[in-house]
Write a protein that holds these residues in place. Structure first.
Motif, PDB file in Angstrom:
ATOM      1  N   ALA A 225       0.839  -1.189   0.000  1.00 45.58           N
ATOM      2  CA  ALA A 225       0.000   0.000   0.000  1.00 45.58           C
ATOM      3  C   ALA A 225       0.877   1.243   0.000  1.00 45.58           C
ATOM      4  O   ALA A 225       1.786   1.360   0.823  1.00 45.58           O
ATOM      5  N   ILE A 226       0.611   2.158  -0.923  1.00 45.86           N
ATOM      6  CA  ILE A 226       1.319   3.431  -0.961  1.00 45.86           C
ATOM      7  C   ILE A 226       0.360   4.491  -0.428  1.00 45.86           C
ATOM      8  O   ILE A 226      -0.602   4.882  -1.104  1.00 45.86           O
ATOM      9  N   GLU A 227       0.603   4.911   0.778  1.00 45.61           N
ATOM     10  CA  GLU A 227      -0.309   5.793   1.499  1.00 45.61           C
ATOM     11  C   GLU A 227      -0.485   7.127   0.775  1.00 45.61           C
ATOM     12  O   GLU A 227       0.482   7.788   0.404  1.00 45.61           O
ATOM     13  N   GLY A 228      -1.745   7.478   0.553  1.00 46.50           N
ATOM     14  CA  GLY A 228      -2.071   8.769  -0.039  1.00 46.50           C
ATOM     15  C   GLY A 228      -1.985   8.835  -1.543  1.00 46.50           C
ATOM     16  O   GLY A 228      -2.397   9.831  -2.147  1.00 46.50           O
ATOM     17  N   ALA A 229      -1.459   7.795  -2.195  1.00 44.11           N
ATOM     18  CA  ALA A 229      -1.339   7.799  -3.658  1.00 44.11           C
ATOM     19  C   ALA A 229      -2.665   7.403  -4.284  1.00 44.11           C
ATOM     20  O   ALA A 229      -3.500   6.731  -3.672  1.00 44.11           O
ATOM     21  N   GLY A 230      -2.861   7.813  -5.530  1.00 44.70           N
ATOM     22  CA  GLY A 230      -4.063   7.484  -6.259  1.00 44.70           C
ATOM     23  C   GLY A 230      -3.863   6.323  -7.218  1.00 44.70           C
ATOM     24  O   GLY A 230      -3.193   5.339  -6.899  1.00 44.70           O
ATOM     25  N   GLU A 232      -2.260   6.122 -10.113  1.00 46.95           N
ATOM     26  CA  GLU A 232      -1.030   5.998 -10.893  1.00 46.95           C
ATOM     27  C   GLU A 232       0.188   6.249 -10.006  1.00 46.95           C
ATOM     28  O   GLU A 232       0.943   7.207 -10.210  1.00 46.95           O
ATOM     29  N   PRO A 233       0.432   5.381  -9.034  1.00 45.68           N
ATOM     30  CA  PRO A 233       1.534   5.624  -8.093  1.00 45.68           C
ATOM     31  C   PRO A 233       2.893   5.644  -8.760  1.00 45.68           C
ATOM     32  O   PRO A 233       3.824   6.289  -8.256  1.00 45.68           O
ATOM     33  N   MET A 234       3.041   4.976  -9.900  1.00 46.22           N
ATOM     34  CA  MET A 234       4.337   4.992 -10.586  1.00 46.22           C
ATOM     35  C   MET A 234       4.657   6.377 -11.136  1.00 46.22           C
ATOM     36  O   MET A 234       5.836   6.718 -11.339  1.00 46.22           O
ATOM     37  N   LEU A 235       3.632   7.204 -11.357  1.00 41.30           N
ATOM     38  CA  LEU A 235       3.829   8.577 -11.796  1.00 41.30           C
ATOM     39  C   LEU A 235       3.768   9.573 -10.646  1.00 41.30           C
ATOM     40  O   LEU A 235       4.511  10.540 -10.611  1.00 41.30           O
ATOM     41  N   GLU A 236       2.859   9.327  -9.711  1.00 38.61           N
ATOM     42  CA  GLU A 236       2.674  10.249  -8.590  1.00 38.61           C
ATOM     43  C   GLU A 236       3.832  10.209  -7.599  1.00 38.61           C
ATOM     44  O   GLU A 236       4.299  11.252  -7.129  1.00 38.61           O
ATOM     45  N   THR A 237       4.232   9.004  -7.242  1.00 38.21           N
ATOM     46  CA  THR A 237       5.252   8.809  -6.204  1.00 38.21           C
ATOM     47  C   THR A 237       6.352   7.893  -6.739  1.00 38.21           C
ATOM     48  O   THR A 237       6.573   6.797  -6.216  1.00 38.21           O
ATOM     49  N   PRO A 238       7.050   8.321  -7.793  1.00 39.32           N
ATOM     50  CA  PRO A 238       7.991   7.414  -8.464  1.00 39.32           C
ATOM     51  C   PRO A 238       9.143   6.960  -7.581  1.00 39.32           C
ATOM     52  O   PRO A 238       9.599   5.815  -7.700  1.00 39.32           O
ATOM     53  N   HIS A 239       9.643   7.822  -6.683  1.00 39.69           N
ATOM     54  CA  HIS A 239      10.743   7.395  -5.816  1.00 39.69           C
ATOM     55  C   HIS A 239      10.295   6.252  -4.918  1.00 39.69           C
ATOM     56  O   HIS A 239      11.000   5.237  -4.776  1.00 39.69           O
ATOM     57  N   ARG A 240       9.133   6.411  -4.290  1.00 39.94           N
ATOM     58  CA  ARG A 240       8.612   5.357  -3.417  1.00 39.94           C
ATOM     59  C   ARG A 240       8.317   4.093  -4.222  1.00 39.94           C
ATOM     60  O   ARG A 240       8.647   2.979  -3.802  1.00 39.94           O
ATOM     61  N   PHE A 241       7.704   4.272  -5.396  1.00 41.94           N
ATOM     62  CA  PHE A 241       7.371   3.123  -6.234  1.00 41.94           C
ATOM     63  C   PHE A 241       8.629   2.360  -6.620  1.00 41.94           C
ATOM     64  O   PHE A 241       8.668   1.125  -6.549  1.00 41.94           O
ATOM     65  N   ARG A 243      11.519   2.278  -5.090  1.00 43.48           N
ATOM     66  CA  ARG A 243      12.064   1.579  -3.917  1.00 43.48           C
ATOM     67  C   ARG A 243      11.316   0.280  -3.676  1.00 43.48           C
ATOM     68  O   ARG A 243      11.927  -0.750  -3.322  1.00 43.48           O
ATOM     69  N   GLU A 244      10.008   0.311  -3.867  1.00 39.87           N
ATOM     70  CA  GLU A 244       9.225  -0.918  -3.696  1.00 39.87           C
ATOM     71  C   GLU A 244       9.599  -1.959  -4.749  1.00 39.87           C
ATOM     72  O   GLU A 244       9.663  -3.156  -4.465  1.00 39.87           O
ATOM     73  N   MET A 245       9.869  -1.507  -5.978  1.00 37.62           N
ATOM     74  CA  MET A 245      10.280  -2.432  -7.024  1.00 37.62           C
ATOM     75  C   MET A 245      11.574  -3.145  -6.640  1.00 37.62           C
ATOM     76  O   MET A 245      11.693  -4.371  -6.789  1.00 37.62           O
ATOM     77  N   ILE A 246      12.551  -2.402  -6.146  1.00 36.31           N
ATOM     78  CA  ILE A 246      13.810  -3.013  -5.750  1.00 36.31           C
ATOM     79  C   ILE A 246      13.601  -3.955  -4.567  1.00 36.31           C
ATOM     80  O   ILE A 246      14.204  -5.038  -4.509  1.00 36.31           O
ATOM     81  N   ALA A 247      12.725  -3.584  -3.628  1.00 40.03           N
ATOM     82  CA  ALA A 247      12.443  -4.470  -2.497  1.00 40.03           C
ATOM     83  C   ALA A 247      11.815  -5.771  -2.976  1.00 40.03           C
ATOM     84  O   ALA A 247      12.140  -6.861  -2.484  1.00 40.03           O
ATOM     85  N   ILE A 248      10.921  -5.687  -3.960  1.00 37.62           N
ATOM     86  CA  ILE A 248      10.289  -6.888  -4.522  1.00 37.62           C
ATOM     87  C   ILE A 248      11.346  -7.779  -5.157  1.00 37.62           C
ATOM     88  O   ILE A 248      11.381  -9.004  -4.955  1.00 37.62           O
ATOM     89  N   LEU A 249      12.251  -7.175  -5.919  1.00 40.24           N
ATOM     90  CA  LEU A 249      13.291  -7.945  -6.598  1.00 40.24           C
ATOM     91  C   LEU A 249      14.328  -8.466  -5.610  1.00 40.24           C
ATOM     92  O   LEU A 249      14.858  -9.570  -5.775  1.00 40.24           O
TER      93      LEU A 249
END
Length: 258
Positions: A225-230, A232-241, A243-249
């Motif tokens: 869950a990305i708090e407060g994002a709508g 398109e979180p990959m566009l709205e909060t790209p830094h957080r998104f 970081r989550e991608m790297i954590a998944i990998l």
């Protein structure tokens, strides 16, 4: 039929394939594609048929889109793919993972088991594209601007509206109808690869609770869950998104560090 594909990174790296949502194109992944390509992954982000700079008509069902993606992966020789899909692309990813042996992991952004479409939106998509784009942008973003964004001063709602307005006649309506017709509940139970559902808690297009339901239905599913994002979180909060991608990998032992 011509197919436009953003390709970057190293073909010897693990393939990361990005599938965009309804009426959109590969540019929605602009904060992820180059960033991951620079970290040793083989990155592919195609425009689906009839979208962006790809030719041909838009495909009229999620199943047809999934078959196209599987054929695309076969032509590329891509295996053990991390498939990342947004909204309609998440439904396509779900279907591809159920029918293809080329998928090693799923990341489903703003995903759900089913995506009913509001009649007002579907009607606008058929007869008033600017109005449909306005509705989608309004429901997708909780606010027009966020601080600390890589594109200072960007009007995020306006950017999404313009992208949708540039779609070819009938494409958005076609895509929304395909989303509304798809039922993913049975497919979700067939997915045997790890799957992460990424959801903005302020998403009004695909509600957070619907994404949570999808994560719970997947045998190896988890919810981020990305708090407060709508929508398109990959566009709205790209830094957080990212970081989550790297954590998944990282969790799969697949991340490449600088």
């Amino acid at each position: 039929m011509s197919v436009h594909v953003y390709e970057g990174g190293d073909r010897s790296g693990r393939p990361m394939v990005f599938i965009h949502g309804a009426g959109m194109d590969h540019t929605v992944w602009r904060f992820q594609t180059r960033w991951l390509a620079s970290r040793g992954f083989w990155v592919l982000a195609p425009d689906l048929p009839g979208h962006g700079r790809s030719g041909g008509p838009a495909l009229d069902s999620i199943e047809a889109c999934a078959q196209w993606v599987d054929d695309f992966l076969t032509r590329q020789g891509a295996e053990d793919v991390v498939l990342i899909g947004h909204s309609m692309g998440s439904l396509i990813g779900l279907e591809v993972a159920a029918v293809s042996d080329r998928i090693g992991e799923l990341v489903l952004v703003a995903g759900a088991l089913r995506m009913p479409v509001h009649p007002v939106l579907l009607s606008a998509a058929r007869s008033d594209l600017p109005r449909a784009a306005e509705l989608i942008a309004g429901w997708s973003y909780p606010s027009a601007h966020r601080g600390s964004h890589p594109e200072p001063g960007l009007w995020q709602q306006g950017s999404s509206r313009r992208l949708l307005e540039r779609s070819r006649p009938g494409v958005l309506a076609n895509d929304l109808a395909a989303c509304a017709a798809y039922e993913g509940a049975e497919r979700a139970t067939e997915i045997r690869v790890p799957a992460t559902v990424v959801s903005g808690t302020a998403d009004r297009m695909v509600l957070h609770r619907a994404s949570k339901e999808l994560a719970e239905a997947l045998p190896k599913g988890r919810l981020v869950a990305i708090e407060g994002a709508g929508h398109e979180p990959m566009l709205e909060t790209p830094h957080r998104f990212n970081r989550e991608m790297i954590a998944i990998l990282d969790a799969a032992g697949k991340a490449v560090r600088l």
